[in-house]
Design a protein around this motif. Structure first.
Motif, PDB file in Angstrom:
ATOM      1  N   VAL A  73     -71.816 -22.564 -84.514  1.00  0.00           N
ATOM      2  CA  VAL A  73     -72.696 -21.704 -83.721  1.00  0.00           C
ATOM      3  C   VAL A  73     -72.557 -22.032 -82.231  1.00  0.00           C
ATOM      4  O   VAL A  73     -72.437 -21.132 -81.395  1.00  0.00           O
ATOM      5  CB  VAL A  73     -74.161 -21.837 -84.185  1.00  0.00           C
ATOM      6  CG1 VAL A  73     -75.111 -21.170 -83.209  1.00  0.00           C
ATOM      7  CG2 VAL A  73     -74.331 -21.257 -85.581  1.00  0.00           C
ATOM      8  N   VAL A  74     -72.544 -23.309 -81.908  1.00  0.00           N
ATOM      9  CA  VAL A  74     -72.437 -23.719 -80.498  1.00  0.00           C
ATOM     10  C   VAL A  74     -71.102 -23.262 -79.913  1.00  0.00           C
ATOM     11  O   VAL A  74     -71.046 -22.702 -78.818  1.00  0.00           O
ATOM     12  CB  VAL A  74     -72.612 -25.245 -80.349  1.00  0.00           C
ATOM     13  CG1 VAL A  74     -72.231 -25.715 -78.954  1.00  0.00           C
ATOM     14  CG2 VAL A  74     -74.040 -25.643 -80.673  1.00  0.00           C
ATOM     15  N   ARG A  75     -70.028 -23.475 -80.662  1.00  0.00           N
ATOM     16  CA  ARG A  75     -68.709 -23.118 -80.135  1.00  0.00           C
ATOM     17  C   ARG A  75     -68.465 -21.607 -80.156  1.00  0.00           C
ATOM     18  O   ARG A  75     -67.711 -21.092 -79.326  1.00  0.00           O
ATOM     19  CB  ARG A  75     -67.630 -23.878 -80.877  1.00  0.00           C
ATOM     20  CG  ARG A  75     -67.712 -25.378 -80.528  1.00  0.00           C
ATOM     21  CD  ARG A  75     -66.615 -26.177 -81.094  1.00  0.00           C
ATOM     22  NE  ARG A  75     -65.373 -25.946 -80.382  1.00  0.00           N
ATOM     23  CZ  ARG A  75     -64.245 -26.585 -80.671  1.00  0.00           C
ATOM     24  NH1 ARG A  75     -64.219 -27.480 -81.643  1.00  0.00           N
ATOM     25  NH2 ARG A  75     -63.151 -26.325 -80.001  1.00  0.00           N
ATOM     26  N   GLY A  83     -61.060 -19.577 -79.626  1.00  0.00           N
ATOM     27  CA  GLY A  83     -61.964 -20.585 -80.157  1.00  0.00           C
ATOM     28  C   GLY A  83     -63.246 -20.015 -80.721  1.00  0.00           C
ATOM     29  O   GLY A  83     -63.758 -20.482 -81.743  1.00  0.00           O
ATOM     30  N   ASN A  84     -63.782 -18.986 -80.063  1.00  0.00           N
ATOM     31  CA  ASN A  84     -65.030 -18.403 -80.569  1.00  0.00           C
ATOM     32  C   ASN A  84     -64.812 -17.686 -81.906  1.00  0.00           C
ATOM     33  O   ASN A  84     -65.691 -17.699 -82.763  1.00  0.00           O
ATOM     34  CB  ASN A  84     -65.660 -17.476 -79.532  1.00  0.00           C
ATOM     35  CG  ASN A  84     -64.797 -16.286 -79.176  1.00  0.00           C
ATOM     36  OD1 ASN A  84     -63.583 -16.291 -79.362  1.00  0.00           O
ATOM     37  ND2 ASN A  84     -65.409 -15.261 -78.640  1.00  0.00           N
ATOM     38  N   MET A  88     -66.504 -18.574 -85.577  1.00  0.00           N
ATOM     39  CA  MET A  88     -67.157 -17.618 -86.479  1.00  0.00           C
ATOM     40  C   MET A  88     -66.619 -17.756 -87.904  1.00  0.00           C
ATOM     41  O   MET A  88     -67.374 -17.609 -88.876  1.00  0.00           O
ATOM     42  CB  MET A  88     -66.985 -16.199 -85.956  1.00  0.00           C
ATOM     43  CG  MET A  88     -67.818 -15.929 -84.719  1.00  0.00           C
ATOM     44  SD  MET A  88     -67.625 -14.228 -84.204  1.00  0.00           S
ATOM     45  CE  MET A  88     -67.609 -14.419 -82.433  1.00  0.00           C
ATOM     46  N   ILE A  89     -65.335 -18.057 -88.033  1.00  0.00           N
ATOM     47  CA  ILE A  89     -64.774 -18.323 -89.358  1.00  0.00           C
ATOM     48  C   ILE A  89     -65.394 -19.592 -89.936  1.00  0.00           C
ATOM     49  O   ILE A  89     -65.725 -19.646 -91.125  1.00  0.00           O
ATOM     50  CB  ILE A  89     -63.237 -18.427 -89.287  1.00  0.00           C
ATOM     51  CG1 ILE A  89     -62.631 -17.088 -88.873  1.00  0.00           C
ATOM     52  CG2 ILE A  89     -62.654 -18.910 -90.607  1.00  0.00           C
ATOM     53  CD1 ILE A  89     -61.154 -17.142 -88.529  1.00  0.00           C
ATOM     54  N   GLU A  90     -65.576 -20.607 -89.082  1.00  0.00           N
ATOM     55  CA  GLU A  90     -66.224 -21.841 -89.526  1.00  0.00           C
ATOM     56  C   GLU A  90     -67.643 -21.562 -90.016  1.00  0.00           C
ATOM     57  O   GLU A  90     -68.062 -22.084 -91.049  1.00  0.00           O
ATOM     58  CB  GLU A  90     -66.254 -22.862 -88.386  1.00  0.00           C
ATOM     59  CG  GLU A  90     -66.883 -24.186 -88.777  1.00  0.00           C
ATOM     60  CD  GLU A  90     -66.889 -25.195 -87.643  1.00  0.00           C
ATOM     61  OE1 GLU A  90     -66.802 -26.396 -87.941  1.00  0.00           O
ATOM     62  OE2 GLU A  90     -66.987 -24.791 -86.460  1.00  0.00           O
TER      63      GLU A  90
END
Length: 121
Positions: A73-75, A83-84, A88-90
């Motif tokens: 969420v932070v990233r 990276g964003n 979202m995949i994470e």
């Protein structure tokens, strides 16, 4: 129960692969990779427990996964593309892992209660 087990194992493996690829090649914090790739190591620990069908492992993984969800969420909010998108995949993998673990625990407990009830009858 087999479906929830394989969803949990699959999403955990996906999370491990994502963490390694993200921090070494896809969008590392520093060119050439970063030490943040070590965040994948704690995810390797529960893999054996999930494969061995250990209830305790399903329970604590469903709690630990929230650390990775928070990082995602932070990233997702702070990183630039790509990276964003990886974040979202994470997030999606973390939600899938939590859901699979929670459902697996619930289904196994229900089966155990039914087994005890039928044995008592």
């Amino acid at each position: 129960m087999a479906l929830t087990r394989w969803l949990a194992v699959g999403s955990l493996l996906g999370l491990i692969v994502l963490c390694v690829l993200w921090e070494l090649w896809l969008a590392p914090l520093r060119p050439g990779g970063s030490w943040l790739v070590l965040k994948a190591l704690p995810l390797c620990i529960p893999l054996a427990g999930l494969l061995k069908h250990r209830m305790y492992t399903y329970r604590w993984v469903s709690l630990v996964v929230w650390l990775y969800f928070t990082e995602g969420v932070v990233r997702a909010w702070s990183d630039k593309s790509p990276g964003n998108w990886l974040a979202m995949i994470e997030i999606a993998l973390c939600l899938l892992l939590f859901t699979a673990c929670a459902l697996h625990v619930r289904l196994r407990q229900k089966a155990a209660r039914q087994s005890l009830a039928s044995a008592a009858a």
